[in-house]
Design an enzyme around this catalytic site. Sequence first.
Site, PDB file in Angstrom:
ATOM      1  N   LYS A 171     -24.396  55.974  73.581  1.00 14.47           N
ATOM      2  CA  LYS A 171     -24.527  58.020  73.398  1.00 14.47           C
ATOM      3  C   LYS A 171     -24.757  58.325  72.025  1.00 14.47           C
ATOM      4  O   LYS A 171     -24.514  57.803  70.984  1.00 14.47           O
ATOM      5  CB  LYS A 171     -22.405  58.208  74.006  1.00 14.47           C
ATOM      6  CG  LYS A 171     -22.225  59.543  73.492  1.00 14.47           C
ATOM      7  CD  LYS A 171     -23.310  60.760  73.519  1.00 14.47           C
ATOM      8  CE  LYS A 171     -22.012  61.476  72.205  1.00 14.47           C
ATOM      9  NZ  LYS A 171     -23.748  62.352  71.899  1.00 14.47           N
ATOM     10  N   GLU A 246     -17.425  52.970  61.865  1.00 14.24           N
ATOM     11  CA  GLU A 246     -18.138  53.012  60.452  1.00 14.24           C
ATOM     12  C   GLU A 246     -18.166  54.519  60.275  1.00 14.24           C
ATOM     13  O   GLU A 246     -18.700  55.424  60.723  1.00 14.24           O
ATOM     14  CB  GLU A 246     -18.923  52.521  60.443  1.00 14.24           C
ATOM     15  CG  GLU A 246     -19.409  51.041  60.284  1.00 14.24           C
ATOM     16  CD  GLU A 246     -18.783  50.215  59.142  1.00 14.24           C
ATOM     17  OE1 GLU A 246     -18.084  51.445  57.554  1.00 14.24           O
ATOM     18  OE2 GLU A 246     -18.241  48.871  58.983  1.00 14.24           O
ATOM     19  N   CYS A 280     -25.239  57.452  54.565  1.00 13.64           N
ATOM     20  CA  CYS A 280     -23.852  57.130  54.638  1.00 13.64           C
ATOM     21  C   CYS A 280     -23.487  56.166  53.232  1.00 13.64           C
ATOM     22  O   CYS A 280     -22.888  56.355  52.734  1.00 13.64           O
ATOM     23  CB  CYS A 280     -22.958  56.481  55.312  1.00 13.64           C
ATOM     24  SG  CYS A 280     -24.009  55.436  56.012  1.00 13.64           S
ATOM     25  N   GLU A 381     -16.629  64.036  50.908  1.00 15.05           N
ATOM     26  CA  GLU A 381     -18.398  63.901  51.909  1.00 15.05           C
ATOM     27  C   GLU A 381     -18.574  64.971  52.075  1.00 15.05           C
ATOM     28  O   GLU A 381     -18.096  66.241  52.860  1.00 15.05           O
ATOM     29  CB  GLU A 381     -18.771  62.935  52.917  1.00 15.05           C
ATOM     30  CG  GLU A 381     -19.461  62.722  53.678  1.00 15.05           C
ATOM     31  CD  GLU A 381     -19.929  61.752  54.431  1.00 15.05           C
ATOM     32  OE1 GLU A 381     -19.036  62.286  55.900  1.00 15.05           O
ATOM     33  OE2 GLU A 381     -20.545  60.565  54.024  1.00 15.05           O
TER      34      GLU A 381
HETATM   35  P1  NAP Z   1     -19.887  62.255  64.185  1.00 16.98           P
HETATM   36  O1  NAP Z   1     -19.556  64.289  64.256  1.00 16.98           O
HETATM   37  O2  NAP Z   1     -18.082  61.942  64.039  1.00 16.98           O
HETATM   38  O3  NAP Z   1     -20.876  62.299  65.035  1.00 16.98           O
HETATM   39  C1  NAP Z   1     -20.625  60.891  65.291  1.00 16.98           C
HETATM   40  C2  NAP Z   1     -21.401  60.788  66.684  1.00 16.98           C
HETATM   41  O4  NAP Z   1     -19.969  60.498  67.676  1.00 16.98           O
HETATM   42  C3  NAP Z   1     -22.164  61.757  67.667  1.00 16.98           C
HETATM   43  O5  NAP Z   1     -22.885  60.628  68.813  1.00 16.98           O
HETATM   44  C4  NAP Z   1     -21.628  62.458  68.299  1.00 16.98           C
HETATM   45  O6  NAP Z   1     -21.416  63.644  69.441  1.00 16.98           O
HETATM   46  C5  NAP Z   1     -20.337  61.953  68.279  1.00 16.98           C
HETATM   47  N1  NAP Z   1     -19.030  62.759  68.786  1.00 16.98           N
HETATM   48  C6  NAP Z   1     -18.769  63.497  68.531  1.00 16.98           C
HETATM   49  N2  NAP Z   1     -17.720  63.892  68.554  1.00 16.98           N
HETATM   50  C7  NAP Z   1     -17.454  62.944  69.568  1.00 16.98           C
HETATM   51  C8  NAP Z   1     -16.091  62.418  70.217  1.00 16.98           C
HETATM   52  N3  NAP Z   1     -14.834  63.898  70.566  1.00 16.98           N
HETATM   53  N4  NAP Z   1     -15.952  61.535  71.088  1.00 16.98           N
HETATM   54  C9  NAP Z   1     -16.823  60.415  70.829  1.00 16.98           C
HETATM   55  N5  NAP Z   1     -17.977  60.403  70.137  1.00 16.98           N
HETATM   56  C10 NAP Z   1     -17.667  62.037  69.528  1.00 16.98           C
HETATM   57  O7  NAP Z   1     -21.242  61.912  63.214  1.00 16.98           O
HETATM   58  P2  NAP Z   1     -21.795  62.591  62.068  1.00 16.98           P
HETATM   59  O8  NAP Z   1     -21.773  64.082  61.885  1.00 16.98           O
HETATM   60  O9  NAP Z   1     -23.489  62.733  63.668  1.00 16.98           O
HETATM   61  O10 NAP Z   1     -22.796  61.795  61.418  1.00 16.98           O
HETATM   62  C11 NAP Z   1     -22.775  61.766  59.872  1.00 16.98           C
HETATM   63  C12 NAP Z   1     -20.845  61.367  59.532  1.00 16.98           C
HETATM   64  O11 NAP Z   1     -21.688  59.562  60.097  1.00 16.98           O
HETATM   65  C13 NAP Z   1     -20.874  61.017  57.719  1.00 16.98           C
HETATM   66  O12 NAP Z   1     -19.866  61.522  57.739  1.00 16.98           O
HETATM   67  C14 NAP Z   1     -21.248  59.924  57.704  1.00 16.98           C
HETATM   68  O13 NAP Z   1     -20.526  59.041  56.182  1.00 16.98           O
HETATM   69  C15 NAP Z   1     -21.410  58.945  58.829  1.00 16.98           C
HETATM   70  N6  NAP Z   1     -21.973  57.685  58.455  1.00 16.98           N
HETATM   71  C16 NAP Z   1     -21.472  56.834  58.681  1.00 16.98           C
HETATM   72  C17 NAP Z   1     -22.393  55.525  58.935  1.00 16.98           C
HETATM   73  C18 NAP Z   1     -21.644  53.751  58.283  1.00 16.98           C
HETATM   74  O14 NAP Z   1     -22.134  53.358  58.164  1.00 16.98           O
HETATM   75  N7  NAP Z   1     -20.241  54.140  57.964  1.00 16.98           N
HETATM   76  C19 NAP Z   1     -23.813  55.560  59.106  1.00 16.98           C
HETATM   77  C20 NAP Z   1     -23.801  57.421  58.959  1.00 16.98           C
HETATM   78  C21 NAP Z   1     -23.441  57.703  59.182  1.00 16.98           C
HETATM   79  P3  NAP Z   1     -22.904  64.786  68.907  1.00 16.98           P
HETATM   80  O15 NAP Z   1     -23.701  64.844  68.352  1.00 16.98           O
HETATM   81  O16 NAP Z   1     -23.029  64.578  70.422  1.00 16.98           O
HETATM   82  O17 NAP Z   1     -21.358  65.509  68.351  1.00 16.98           O
END
Ligand code: NAP
Length: 479
Positions: A171, A246, A280, A381
């Site tokens: 996904k 992560e 990240c 963040e």
């Molecule tokens: P996000 O909003 O948590 O979304 C991540 C993924 O989860 C997307 O595919 C999103 O789908 C999905 N999602 C949303 N709600 C969900 C739910 N209730 N159940 C299951 N999946 C769900 O994060 P983002 O805004 O895409 O990414 C930014 C964040 O990622 C930042 O906090 C960053 O630090 C973190 N990040 C961490 C790493 C690491 O390795 N630690 C690497 C990269 C990014 P939708 O897009 O359809 O909402």
Amino acid sequence: MIFGNYINGEWITSGAQFENRNPANTADLVGTFVKGTARDMAAATSAAAAALPAWSATSGPARGNILFKTAEILDRNFDAVAAEMTREEGKTLPEAKGEVRRSINIFRYFAGEGARMPGMLVPSERDRVHMFALRKPIGVVGLITPWNFPSAIPAWKLAPALICGNTVVLKPASASPLSAWRIVEALHMAGVPKGVVNFVAGSGGELGQALVEAPGLKAVSFTGSCDVGNWLHAEASKRRLRIQLEMGGKNPTIVLADADFTSAVENTVNAAFFSTGQKCTATSRAVVEDAIYDKFVTAVVERTRKLKVGDGMQAGIDIGPCVDEGQMNTVLQYIEVGRKECGEPLCGGRRLSEGAHAKGWFVEPTVFAGVSEEHTIAREEIFGPVLAIMRARDFEDAMRIANAIPFGLSSSIQTTNLSRAFEYIYRAEAGLLTVNLPSAGVEYQLPFGGTKESSFGPKEQGPAAFEFYSDYKTVYLKY
Ligand code: NAP
């Protein structure tokens, strides 16, 4: 073009749709995607369950051949795939090329592991007993990925999951699904059997719920925000799913007075602003020793002012847009909070919306100085081009400030003092450390992941990836 979901080896192009637009120019429609439903997710997980026995019985080298072919197909289309990434996510073309190259390398790395698949063989205490442990797959794995590395993160989950013999449902993030779609297309062209890889795009909330409720699911690997990760953790615990998370960070770069000054400035600016600060592992706090603090602030501001913000497809651009309007607004809100708590930023601080920037979500790279530990922009963040510079009395004070946060993803130190570098390596509370390099910019051959609230479960990438995507079967044999 309509980019369909991929379920049981078929491209499903009917159903509701959503648009993928270029954040540098919202008039540019990158693609139209099919908005998957809970029913699609259920079909995808049951296709993955049905494909599991045959795929897990396929030899490691044969699975590896499909991953090698996938890498070749991506390599053949390298320029086009990278350009699409710039259009969908906004990072500059050189950054996108670097990411696609990394995805190709990840597929090749794990393809080779198919012919190794290390287990364990140890001597028994008993006479004529042969004992060993084999690796076996864990089953159907759900992979949920964020928008900021839209190719590399899907690659570093898909390749180890598949080489270990698991079947998967991916996904992707709604803001940038095309780069992941291209990998799935390449797997399809490489001949991956039907049902082994499934792709369902659409709303995270709806699909995430359907995924964790799917009867055949055994594990979830998630990269994204702490809020979603924590919710998934609770859901996975109820169902005894294996889980790997992560999540967010608030990464420091410590700059000591003995650092190579020019490279310390360059490394900090690179880590804070490249990819628009949407990594990240980006540096969001520079913790600078008092003796060079003023000189460092001046140099960072001077260097930051030279960064060119614009459409990442154009040569000479350093910083692209925020990924979408919501992310841009979050960044602008944090800048306002920073203004109230710490005073006017020394550079940047505004949205760019005139001329070449009129059709995109651009924010100036922004530097705040004089930031203290209690300030919001030093604790939360932001995930955008905002750097908080903090003053430290000495090395000990810098270590304390760097560690005094709930996150622990990446951390960096700039110093020429070897014993301080080692002192830092042993005491820094983060999973990824750099010394005299930017805090961002990791490779795929070593474990990747954080500590504290940034991460949960086994690490990703390198040999460590096997710990999540496989289990042991231990055998005692009397001969
Ligand atoms: P996000 O909003 O948590 O979304 C991540 C993924 O989860 C997307 O595919 C999103 O789908 C999905 N999602 C949303 N709600 C969900 C739910 N209730 N159940 C299951 N999946 C769900 O994060 P983002 O805004 O895409 O990414 C930014 C964040 O990622 C930042 O906090 C960053 O630090 C973190 N990040 C961490 C790493 C690491 O390795 N630690 C690497 C990269 C990014 P939708 O897009 O359809 O909402």
